[in-house]
Scaffold this active site. Structure first.
Site, PDB file in Angstrom:
ATOM      1  N   CYS A 397       8.354   9.100  -6.223  1.00 56.11           N
ATOM      2  CA  CYS A 397       6.942   9.125  -6.649  1.00 56.11           C
ATOM      3  C   CYS A 397       6.545  10.511  -7.169  1.00 56.11           C
ATOM      4  O   CYS A 397       5.683  10.626  -8.030  1.00 56.11           O
ATOM      5  CB  CYS A 397       6.012   8.811  -5.488  1.00 56.11           C
TER       6      CYS A 397
HETATM    7  N1  CIR Z   1       5.189   5.552  -6.960  1.00 55.97           N
HETATM    8  C1  CIR Z   1       4.493   5.690  -5.829  1.00 55.97           C
HETATM    9  O1  CIR Z   1       4.656   4.896  -4.904  1.00 55.97           O
HETATM   10  N2  CIR Z   1       3.577   6.645  -5.790  1.00 55.97           N
HETATM   11  C2  CIR Z   1       2.822   6.972  -4.632  1.00 55.97           C
HETATM   12  C3  CIR Z   1       1.393   7.144  -4.945  1.00 55.97           C
HETATM   13  C4  CIR Z   1       0.566   7.502  -3.741  1.00 55.97           C
HETATM   14  C5  CIR Z   1      -0.895   7.681  -4.040  1.00 55.97           C
HETATM   15  N3  CIR Z   1      -1.615   8.182  -2.910  1.00 55.97           N
HETATM   16  C6  CIR Z   1      -1.523   6.381  -4.464  1.00 55.97           C
HETATM   17  O2  CIR Z   1      -2.048   5.661  -3.601  1.00 55.97           O
HETATM   18  O3  CIR Z   1      -1.520   6.066  -5.645  1.00 55.97           O
END
Ligand code: CIR
Length: 407
Positions: A397
């Site tokens: 991510c």
């Molecule tokens: N690719 C992913 O799973 N990204 C994580 C994103 C975390 C962020 N706090 C969200 O909720 O969008």
């Protein structure tokens, strides 16, 4: 290295786009956590140290690290018209709609943030009302607002560079995102891919002006002709259909098949990459919560130019074996222990970043899963994760590969 080249999840990683968490994290408060998609408030200094360790681990493995904030600063440096256009667009998307406030905030940014990188970081951090010198006596709304209110919200999720745009082969998809808070992040991608000398001219297969939401955590490059996309909390089936139309009819793309994985709609499984990631030619990490029958749709190009959809009722292993072209092994987060699986998946135990086939970057805290992966022959690049993990995203991510060597 100009342009982008990402035709797999595992080809040796050469260049990656990161964002070093900044003061935007200081603007998270208990009342705003849920809306801004955080579960807790990270300690910024340690989060930065952890992130620097992540970047250094990648450099030590031959990866060029470029930062989103530097790319965006390059775009507006020495281009006053573009800088001004960016500020105006950013203000509008920060929910500033009156000419009075546009003028006031634009002047504030120009007077205090002349340096392009400082300006970019400020747009990420947000603006408090009490930073501004404003006569608050002559309008009702100004008088009733609390002086500590944020006039422009922060964008604390920017360090998850995986999501606002994604590389697909030699092209990019720039996203409309699920949440109001994250949808603002895609502006930086738009400016970079339209203007930055290293990225300008990259084919754009999806635009942030589209009506349907899609996020990069749901997009996995299986190979140069198969793309896997999650139908999830964050990605709508209509977005996948729109992308399929665009990608199948663009002669610059070699993708002829999209596999749409229908995964449960929940925060723990927010994207496809929270439940599986590819780590070697024949190995994937997997959250056991999605084992068993899974509905997957195969989208291909029809004879008349339409998109053909076929439902595949099969298990994940058989589907991946078929499209990867060899038998695959699914290595479970938590090593078969249900509690460890749930705990470590919550802290992104299955969300790994592959540096080259068989070598993956993982969070230190997921020791049950990491031990299991190690015993299964994986080489682990372990990074600290106490504060970074509070944002609910792991090494995949937090990274957007711009270049992987072809396999
Ligand atoms: N690719 C992913 O799973 N990204 C994580 C994103 C975390 C962020 N706090 C969200 O909720 O969008």
């Amino acid at each position: 290295m100009t342009g982008v080249n990402v035709k797999s999840e595992i080809g040796p990683l050469k260049k990656v786009i990161l964002h070093r968490p900044g003061k935007e994290l200081l603007n998270l408060t208990p009342d705003t956590l849920e809306r801004l998609l955080f579960d807790d408030i990270p300690f910024l200094e340690i989060a930065q140290q952890e992130h620097d360790a992540f970047a250094q681990a990648l450099r030590d493995n031959g990866v060029e690290v470029v930062y989103l904030e530097d790319l965006m600063a390059d775009v507006i440096r020495d281009n006053a018209a573009l800088r001004s256009q960016f500020i105006e667009e950013w203000l509008e998307e920060a929910d500033i709609h009156t000419p009075k406030w546009h003028k006031l905030l634009h002047e504030y940014l120009d007077a205090n943030y002349a340096d392009p990188k400082a300006l970019v970081e400020k747009t990420m951090e947000g603006i408090h009302l009490d930073e501004l010198e404003v006569d608050r006596s002559n309008s009702l709304i100004d008088q009733v607002s609390s002086p500590t209110k944020m006039v422009c919200d922060p964008m604390p999720n920017l360090y998850f560079t995986r999501d606002p745009f994604a590389m697909v082969g030699n092209g990019v998809t720039i996203h409309r995102m699920y949440s109001v808070t994250r949808n603002r992040e895609t502006m930086y991608g738009k400016y970079i891919f339209d203007n930055h000398p290293d990225f300008k001219g990259t084919p754009q297969y999806y635009s942030r002006d589209n009506a349907f939401h899609i996020e990069g955590g749901d997009i996995l490059n299986i190979n140069d002709h198969v793309l896997a996309i999650g139908i999830s909390q964050r990605t709508e089936p209509d977005a996948i259909d729109t992308l399929a139309q665009g990608i199948f009819h663009d002669e610059r793309s070699s993708i002829d098949t999209i596999l749409a994985f229908d995964i449960p709609n929940s925060r723990a499984f927010m994207h496809l990459d929270t439940v599986f990631t590819q780590i070697d030619h024949d190995k994937f990490t997997i959250h056991p919560g999605i084992l068993g029958p899974l509905t997957v749709f195969e989208l291909t190009k029809g004879a008349e130019g339409e998109v053909k959809v076929k439902r595949l009722d099969s298990d994940l292993e058989s589907i991946l074996t078929k499209y990867v072209g060899q038998p695959v092994q699914l290595l479970q987060c938590g090593a078969g222990d249900r509690i460890a699986a749930e705990r470590e998946q919550w802290n992104d135990g299955s969300n790994t970043l592959c540096i080259e086939p068989g070598k993956i970057c993982v969070y230190q805290r997921n020791n049950v899963t990491n031990d299991f992966l190690y015993k299964n022959g994986l080489e682990l690049v372990v990074i600290p994760s106490c504060e970074l993990s509070r944002g609910r995203g792991g090494p995949r991510c937090m990274s957007m590969p711009a270049w992987r060597e072809d396999l």
